[in-house]
Design a protein around this motif. Structure first.
Motif, PDB file in Angstrom:
ATOM      1  N   ASP A  26       0.661  24.871  62.395  1.00  0.00           N
ATOM      2  CA  ASP A  26      -0.364  25.985  62.688  1.00  0.00           C
ATOM      3  C   ASP A  26       0.263  27.370  63.123  1.00  0.00           C
ATOM      4  O   ASP A  26      -0.224  28.504  63.285  1.00  0.00           O
ATOM      5  N   GLY A  27       1.601  27.403  62.600  1.00  0.00           N
ATOM      6  CA  GLY A  27       2.471  28.564  62.651  1.00  0.00           C
ATOM      7  C   GLY A  27       3.098  28.913  63.974  1.00  0.00           C
ATOM      8  O   GLY A  27       4.003  29.962  64.135  1.00  0.00           O
ATOM      9  N   LEU A  28       3.056  27.875  64.708  1.00  0.00           N
ATOM     10  CA  LEU A  28       3.632  28.152  66.185  1.00  0.00           C
ATOM     11  C   LEU A  28       5.407  27.700  65.892  1.00  0.00           C
ATOM     12  O   LEU A  28       5.824  26.744  65.326  1.00  0.00           O
ATOM     13  N   ILE A  29       6.074  28.291  66.361  1.00  0.00           N
ATOM     14  CA  ILE A  29       7.727  28.078  66.200  1.00  0.00           C
ATOM     15  C   ILE A  29       8.199  28.219  67.903  1.00  0.00           C
ATOM     16  O   ILE A  29       7.827  29.253  68.455  1.00  0.00           O
ATOM     17  N   GLU A  30       8.716  27.091  67.993  1.00  0.00           N
ATOM     18  CA  GLU A  30       9.407  26.799  69.719  1.00  0.00           C
ATOM     19  C   GLU A  30      10.825  27.194  69.454  1.00  0.00           C
ATOM     20  O   GLU A  30      11.655  26.451  68.448  1.00  0.00           O
ATOM     21  N   ILE A  31      11.483  28.044  70.117  1.00  0.00           N
ATOM     22  CA  ILE A  31      12.961  28.284  70.036  1.00  0.00           C
ATOM     23  C   ILE A  31      13.301  27.748  71.542  1.00  0.00           C
ATOM     24  O   ILE A  31      12.903  28.526  72.453  1.00  0.00           O
ATOM     25  N   ASP A  32      14.449  26.899  71.672  1.00  0.00           N
ATOM     26  CA  ASP A  32      15.296  26.766  72.893  1.00  0.00           C
ATOM     27  C   ASP A  32      15.934  28.098  73.172  1.00  0.00           C
ATOM     28  O   ASP A  32      16.990  28.528  72.188  1.00  0.00           O
ATOM     29  N   PRO A  33      15.928  28.900  74.242  1.00  0.00           N
ATOM     30  CA  PRO A  33      16.525  30.006  74.627  1.00  0.00           C
ATOM     31  C   PRO A  33      17.999  29.646  75.172  1.00  0.00           C
ATOM     32  O   PRO A  33      18.595  30.957  75.145  1.00  0.00           O
ATOM     33  N   ARG A  34      18.577  28.625  75.058  1.00  0.00           N
ATOM     34  CA  ARG A  34      19.721  28.312  75.669  1.00  0.00           C
ATOM     35  C   ARG A  34      20.701  28.137  74.657  1.00  0.00           C
ATOM     36  O   ARG A  34      21.534  27.259  74.583  1.00  0.00           O
ATOM     37  N   GLN A  35      20.638  29.216  73.812  1.00  0.00           N
ATOM     38  CA  GLN A  35      21.710  29.281  72.472  1.00  0.00           C
ATOM     39  C   GLN A  35      22.069  30.633  72.636  1.00  0.00           C
ATOM     40  O   GLN A  35      21.843  31.492  73.051  1.00  0.00           O
ATOM     41  N   ARG A  36      23.474  30.603  72.343  1.00  0.00           N
ATOM     42  CA  ARG A  36      24.112  31.858  71.814  1.00  0.00           C
ATOM     43  C   ARG A  36      23.578  32.790  70.919  1.00  0.00           C
ATOM     44  O   ARG A  36      22.535  32.264  70.084  1.00  0.00           O
ATOM     45  N   PRO A  37      23.593  34.046  70.850  1.00  0.00           N
ATOM     46  CA  PRO A  37      22.833  34.976  70.000  1.00  0.00           C
ATOM     47  C   PRO A  37      22.713  34.517  68.553  1.00  0.00           C
ATOM     48  O   PRO A  37      21.700  34.483  67.807  1.00  0.00           O
TER      49      PRO A  37
END
Length: 71
Positions: A26-37
């Motif tokens: 459906d176009g949703l992207i989930e990203i785990d924020p606990r990553q280096r830039p």
């Protein structure tokens, strides 16, 4: 041809899923924020490629390579 929705990016811890990012049909992207830039950018581009080429027109290997080059 059906118009695609704009992707929506949501930051969420994905430890239970064992992934740094997820792309949904459906176009949703989930990203785990606990990553280096740089890893975060790579994950965002990777998942965006999955959305752009859905159904999978690119292999996972090609998506990884493309995301790595862009990031």
């Amino acid at each position: 041809m059906a118009k695609r929705k704009r992707p929506k990016i949501v930051l969420r811890k994905l430890g239970q899923e064992g992934a740094w990012g997820l792309a949904h049909s459906d176009g949703l992207i989930e990203i785990d924020p606990r990553q280096r830039p740089k890893s975060f950018l790579n994950t965002a581009v990777h998942e965006a490629l999955h959305i752009a080429y859905m159904p999978p027109a690119l292999s996972e290997t090609k998506v990884r390579r493309c995301a790595s080059v862009v990031a």
